[in-house]
Design an enzyme around this catalytic site. Structure first.
Site, PDB file in Angstrom:
ATOM      1  N   LYS A 115       0.812  -1.323  -0.027  1.00  0.00           N
ATOM      2  CA  LYS A 115       0.080   0.125  -0.119  1.00  0.00           C
ATOM      3  C   LYS A 115       0.783   1.232   0.182  1.00  0.00           C
ATOM      4  O   LYS A 115       0.485   2.331  -0.511  1.00  0.00           O
ATOM      5  CB  LYS A 115      -0.920  -0.084   1.227  1.00  0.00           C
ATOM      6  CG  LYS A 115      -2.176  -0.935   0.986  1.00  0.00           C
ATOM      7  CD  LYS A 115      -3.179  -0.590   1.951  1.00  0.00           C
ATOM      8  CE  LYS A 115      -4.587  -1.435   1.590  1.00  0.00           C
ATOM      9  NZ  LYS A 115      -5.354  -1.166   2.619  1.00  0.00           N
ATOM     10  N   LYS A 206      -8.746  -9.914  -8.934  1.00  0.00           N
ATOM     11  CA  LYS A 206      -9.728 -10.475  -8.045  1.00  0.00           C
ATOM     12  C   LYS A 206     -10.866  -9.826  -8.063  1.00  0.00           C
ATOM     13  O   LYS A 206     -11.028  -8.534  -8.714  1.00  0.00           O
ATOM     14  CB  LYS A 206      -9.151 -10.155  -6.498  1.00  0.00           C
ATOM     15  CG  LYS A 206      -8.912 -11.415  -5.660  1.00  0.00           C
ATOM     16  CD  LYS A 206      -8.466 -10.859  -4.441  1.00  0.00           C
ATOM     17  CE  LYS A 206      -8.942 -11.144  -3.255  1.00  0.00           C
ATOM     18  NZ  LYS A 206      -8.390 -10.995  -1.823  1.00  0.00           N
ATOM     19  N   LYS A 209     -14.518  -4.397  -5.473  1.00  0.00           N
ATOM     20  CA  LYS A 209     -15.430  -3.286  -5.714  1.00  0.00           C
ATOM     21  C   LYS A 209     -14.760  -2.008  -6.136  1.00  0.00           C
ATOM     22  O   LYS A 209     -15.276  -1.281  -6.609  1.00  0.00           O
ATOM     23  CB  LYS A 209     -16.006  -2.776  -4.199  1.00  0.00           C
ATOM     24  CG  LYS A 209     -14.919  -2.034  -3.143  1.00  0.00           C
ATOM     25  CD  LYS A 209     -14.725  -2.947  -1.963  1.00  0.00           C
ATOM     26  CE  LYS A 209     -13.380  -2.964  -1.571  1.00  0.00           C
ATOM     27  NZ  LYS A 209     -13.020  -3.801  -0.539  1.00  0.00           N
TER      28      LYS A 209
END
Ligand code: TRP
Length: 344
Positions: A115, A206, A209
């Protein structure tokens, strides 16, 4: 048996969340209930502020997620359902564990590395200490079982390391001289790989959202027609389905659709191929769409009925949080005491 797990309130829940996590929570809630144990499932809203976020969206997503969890079968009478922000013991314990966690351990966390990327200096401190809060989340309740995705396994190992070091450094002695450990070492429960659900547009990504294309995922809020359309348009290849699992190896989209079918039907991939091997997607897709609609339709109906009832949703969270505060207090008290912190 004490099951504890958290789920972040980020955006619309989809089929991947359901098959990968939520459905597993429901099974564990029933297992724990059956043996007189307890299951605590919380919305990790405190973790959500480790990345840039919009406050109004965070509140809305938190309520949407409670509605989803209940619609999927989590029962506030069986499981303790709450959000972290209403249970200050989580943050208190995190601070106390910051004394035990090591910089080097956190520096090795792959989620932090992924991240933060090249811009570590620009990240929030919360993103760095995120795994310590996660350790506090489970250690606070003496969790024995922690259902998580593969990507969270390392955070769980860190929680075990923190617990072990804290027990070593600070556990008080029993009258007979043996250690009286403060924390239980939690075991991760990783759901079967069949639960790894990929995008409908790209079998290598994957289902997520954050994918800009809504066609890439089945949202739990999609109506039947939308689900059918999405399956119809899902990316595939021109071949018929193989009769053996090995035949799916180089066919990620086909493997994903078969995997979804298997997970929803509660069958093995082999069994699904036993039935559909040799048939094309023209036959398989409608069967998959029907299975989706049958399984997710009732969830969607419950979700729609609940999602705008913020009073009911707030009440569920408040009730769960009150129980969670009660469950967490004894451990937190022992931690303060073990550290020599004077209170009252
Ligand atoms: N970090 C987890 C995730 O992103 C969510 C989470 C927070 C969690 N606290 C937890 C999971 C405690 C299990 C136990 O998926």
């Amino acid at each position: 048996m004490r099951v504890v797990s958290g789920i972040q309130p980020t955006g619309k829940p989809h089929l991947g969340n359901y098959l990968g996590a939520i459905r597993n929570y429901v099974a564990l809630q029933d297992d724990a209930h059956g043996v007189g144990g307890e299951c605590l499932i919380f919305i990790a809203d405190l973790h959500a502020i480790s990345m840039p976020h919009d406050p109004a969206t965070l509140r809305a997503s938190t309520l949407e997620l409670v509605a989803t969890l209940v619609a999927c079968g989590l029962d506030p009478d069986k499981a303790i359902l709450f959000n972290q922000a209403q249970v200050p013991q989580h943050t208190e314990l995190q601070w106390l564990l910051n004394g035990t966690a090591r910089m080097g351990w956190l520096n090795r966390m792959t989620q932090w590395k992924d991240k933060a990327g090249k811009n570590r200096e620009g990240q929030s401190v919360a993103l760095f200490t995120y795994p310590v809060l996660q350790a506090a989340d489970v250690l606070l309740y003496q969790a024995t079982h922690v259902p998580v995705g593969e990507d969270q396994k390392q955070h769980l190992e860190l929680a075990r390391d923190i617990a072990q070091k804290f027990n070593n450094d600070f556990a008080p002695k029993n009258p007979d001289g043996s250690d009286a450990p403060i924390f239980t070492l939690p075991d991760p429960i990783i759901p079967p790989e069949a639960a790894r659900i990929m995008s409908l547009r790209d079998g290598a990504a994957k289902m997520s959202k954050s994918d800009p294309s809504d066609m890439s995922r089945i949202n739990l809020s999609d109506d039947a027609d939308t689900m059918v359309q999405k399956i119809k348009k899902a990316k595939t290849d021109p071949e018929a389905l193989p009769s053996e699992e090995a035949g799916l190896a180089e066919r990620p989209e086909a493997r994903n659709l078969v995997g979804i079918y298997a997970a929803l039907a509660g069958q093995s991939v082999e069994a699904v191929l036993g039935e559909y091997g040799g048939q094309g997607f023209g036959a398989f897709k409608p069967a998959l769409a029907e299975l989706l609609v049958t399984n997710l339709g009732p969830i969607r109906d419950r979700f729609v009925a609940l999602k705008d009832d913020s009073e009911a949703l707030d009440a569920i969270l408040a009730r769960g949080a009150a129980k969670a505060r009660e469950r967490g207090t004894p451990t937190l008290d022992s931690v303060y005491r073990a550290l020599g912190l004077v209170r009252h």
